[in-house]
Design a protein around this motif. Structure first.
Motif, PDB file in Angstrom:
ATOM      1  N   ASN A 165       0.620  -1.649   0.312  1.00 57.19           N
ATOM      2  CA  ASN A 165       0.040   0.073  -0.068  1.00 57.19           C
ATOM      3  C   ASN A 165       1.495   1.810  -0.311  1.00 57.19           C
ATOM      4  O   ASN A 165       2.165   1.318   0.019  1.00 57.19           O
ATOM      5  N   GLY A 166       0.428   2.419  -0.508  1.00 58.42           N
ATOM      6  CA  GLY A 166       0.791   3.407   0.063  1.00 58.42           C
ATOM      7  C   GLY A 166       0.151   5.074   0.465  1.00 58.42           C
ATOM      8  O   GLY A 166      -1.063   4.877   1.037  1.00 58.42           O
ATOM      9  N   THR A 167       1.017   6.330   0.272  1.00 58.96           N
ATOM     10  CA  THR A 167       0.064   7.114   0.634  1.00 58.96           C
ATOM     11  C   THR A 167      -1.295   7.287   0.005  1.00 58.96           C
ATOM     12  O   THR A 167      -1.413   7.306  -1.717  1.00 58.96           O
ATOM     13  N   GLY A 168      -2.259   7.776   0.351  1.00 54.23           N
ATOM     14  CA  GLY A 168      -3.517   8.067  -0.247  1.00 54.23           C
ATOM     15  C   GLY A 168      -4.562   6.189  -0.425  1.00 54.23           C
ATOM     16  O   GLY A 168      -5.170   6.733  -0.926  1.00 54.23           O
ATOM     17  N   SER A 169      -3.885   5.632   0.823  1.00 58.27           N
ATOM     18  CA  SER A 169      -4.694   4.162   0.631  1.00 58.27           C
ATOM     19  C   SER A 169      -6.300   4.583   1.294  1.00 58.27           C
ATOM     20  O   SER A 169      -6.114   5.245   2.859  1.00 58.27           O
ATOM     21  N   GLN A 170      -6.807   4.237   1.206  1.00 66.11           N
ATOM     22  CA  GLN A 170      -7.975   3.914   1.967  1.00 66.11           C
ATOM     23  C   GLN A 170      -8.913   1.944   2.463  1.00 66.11           C
ATOM     24  O   GLN A 170      -8.758   1.390   0.615  1.00 66.11           O
ATOM     25  N   LEU A 171      -9.626   1.701   2.962  1.00 69.56           N
ATOM     26  CA  LEU A 171     -10.374   0.446   2.972  1.00 69.56           C
ATOM     27  C   LEU A 171     -11.375   1.066   2.516  1.00 69.56           C
ATOM     28  O   LEU A 171     -12.393   1.972   3.072  1.00 69.56           O
ATOM     29  N   LEU A 172     -12.513   0.180   1.885  1.00 66.25           N
ATOM     30  CA  LEU A 172     -14.121   0.384   1.858  1.00 66.25           C
ATOM     31  C   LEU A 172     -14.753  -1.101   2.056  1.00 66.25           C
ATOM     32  O   LEU A 172     -14.349  -1.981   1.343  1.00 66.25           O
ATOM     33  N   LEU A 173     -15.350  -0.734   3.071  1.00 63.61           N
ATOM     34  CA  LEU A 173     -16.085  -1.583   3.695  1.00 63.61           C
ATOM     35  C   LEU A 173     -17.982  -1.570   3.797  1.00 63.61           C
ATOM     36  O   LEU A 173     -18.271  -0.704   4.247  1.00 63.61           O
ATOM     37  N   THR A 174     -18.133  -2.644   3.167  1.00 59.48           N
ATOM     38  CA  THR A 174     -19.243  -2.823   3.233  1.00 59.48           C
ATOM     39  C   THR A 174     -20.442  -3.962   3.791  1.00 59.48           C
ATOM     40  O   THR A 174     -19.544  -5.217   4.385  1.00 59.48           O
ATOM     41  N   ALA A 175     -21.625  -3.947   5.176  1.00 58.31           N
ATOM     42  CA  ALA A 175     -22.073  -4.684   6.135  1.00 58.31           C
ATOM     43  C   ALA A 175     -23.446  -4.803   5.498  1.00 58.31           C
ATOM     44  O   ALA A 175     -23.725  -4.285   5.100  1.00 58.31           O
TER      45      ALA A 175
END
Length: 431
Positions: free
Chosen positions: A325-335
């Motif tokens: 990963n690197g700068t600007g990473s994000q997680l998108l989590l769905t329930a």
């Protein structure tokens, strides 16, 4: 004396009648619950990905992250205990290959599915990699809007021990504008990857898609501008009617005018869901009358747009990790499933000690964007706590010429695997 024997006979007859009635009217025995899959630890892992000379590949093991510079373009192979993850990112700011491109090193598998743009609109290079000391044989089938199109050209492809075969999919399906690709290993052990460069600009690797199923969840669709295009394949012999729902930050809903999709048997259909998602981070939930495979094409914004891909993937029940990963990473989590979800997230930097894990709660029927504040080179580990949660990792970099981006659905971690129940039967040895 006769009265005594008569009384005894009456008692015996009465008892027999009572036991007979009790036997006939007894409740049926409760069958044992059906055996489900067993969660067992993984002892060893082989991960393989295409080589990229001079690029740094990260190898994650629980609690540690190491990097290695690839010396040539031969496939990169790493072996280790359970929990191993490996992958790399490439960054190019000019030329035909401009863009961020991320690849996860995959395990050799009996079958692999890929969904994305076809060779009519992109340069698609399929990599078949044999990491073993024995030969391997694989079949490649390409499905397009008009049905299966590769014929016998992809049947019986031999890969020598320790070698890899790079296939320009134009040689198998030159007219396909959208496609689903299945790679079936006949014998040996084959790992699969595919690099896609759009004619309109942008490059990324296609992630492995979940195998055909009647319920498919495609997570990790980032918000913002650009196009979002859903691709659905029905590789069997039955037409599929697919119900489509979006799960965004604010709601779970059927997109107006895009509530359902008809996919003819053996073909691939595309659906533009850009306006349906309205720029929100989201996941798509597909429920079908026949098994399907699905993915989403994501394009960025700016004068020179980049491209990224996500695909159907299992839930985070076994956890997940992304090694690079690197700068600007994000997680998108769905329930999903009507219950809120919770996961535990930990960042493991390339240098120094791992950060303290933190919990992320996701409301039921919602998608949450979690920006990772870590900088530099790091791995991210996601561990399930509760609920049915799906996820993806996205990296974005904003340049004056346009946004660079790459996406990767959160594949099941290699710490655990699910073994199907075993049945004691002679059928397995009978012809």
């Amino acid at each position: 004396m006769e009265n005594r024997f008569g009384l005894l006979a009456l008692v015996i007859v009465s008892l027999a009648a009572m036991y007979g009635i009790a036997y006939v009217t007894r409740p049926a025995p409760v069958p044992p619950p059906p055996a489900g899959p067993r969660k067992v630890p993984v002892e060893s892992v082989t991960a393989v990905c295409p080589g990229a000379k001079g690029e740094r590949v990260n190898v994650y093991l629980p609690g540690t992250l190491n990097g290695e510079t690839m010396e040539d373009t031969k496939p990169y192979v790493t072996n280790g205990p359970g929990g191993l993850e490996a992958g790399y990112l490439t960054r190019t700011t000019g030329g035909a290959g401009r863009g961020l491109a991320g690849v996860r090193c995959t395990e050799p598998a009996p079958a692999t599915w890929l969904v994305g743009p076809g060779p009519a609109n992109a340069d698609v290079r399929l990599h078949l990699m044999n990491a073993d000391k024995a030969p391997a044989l694989a079949d490649v089938q390409v499905y397009a809007a008009e049905g299966p199109v590769s014929g016998d050209a992809g049947v019986g492809l031999e890969i020598a021990p320790g070698e890899h075969k790079e296939i320009d999919l134009k040689t198998l399906a030159p007219s396909a504008d959208v496609m689903a690709v299945s790679v079936t290993t006949i014998f040996g052990r084959v790992a699969v990857a595919a690099r896609t460069t759009l004619e309109t600009g942008g490059v990324d690797w296609l992630p492995s898609a979940a195998p055909p199923a009647t319920r498919v969840v495609v997570p990790g669709i980032p918000g913002g501008g650009g196009l979002r295009r859903l691709l659905v394949a029905a590789p069997g012999e039955t037409d599929a009617t697919v119900q489509v729902k979006a799960v965004s930050q604010d709601a779970e809903y059927a997109m107006k005018g895009r509530e359902s999709l008809d996919v003819p048997a053996g073909s691939v259909v595309a659906l533009d869901v850009t306006t349906g998602l309205a720029g929100s981070p989201a996941a798509l939930v597909l429920t079908s009358s026949a098994p399907i495979v699905a993915g989403v094409v994501i394009t960025g914004t700016g004068g020179r747009s980049d491209v990224a891909f996500t695909a159907g993937t299992p839930s985070l029940a076994l956890g997940s990790a992304v090694a690079r990963n690197g700068t600007g990473s994000q997680l998108l989590l769905t329930a999903l499933g009507g219950q809120p979800g919770k996961v535990r997230v930990q960042v493991v930097p390339g240098k120094g000690t791992p950060e303290q894990p933190f919990d992320v709660e996701v409301a039921a029927g919602r998608t949450r964007n979690v920006k990772l504040k870590a900088k530099g080179d790091f791995a991210v580990v996601v561990t399930p706590v509760s609920g049915e949660v799906y996820g993806g990792r996205v990296v974005e970099e904003r340049l004056r010429t346009g946004v660079l981006l790459t996406a990767q659905p959160l594949a099941p971690a290699r710490m655990w695997t699910l073994l199907p129940p075993l049945t004691d039967t002679s059928h397995v040895v009978l012809p």
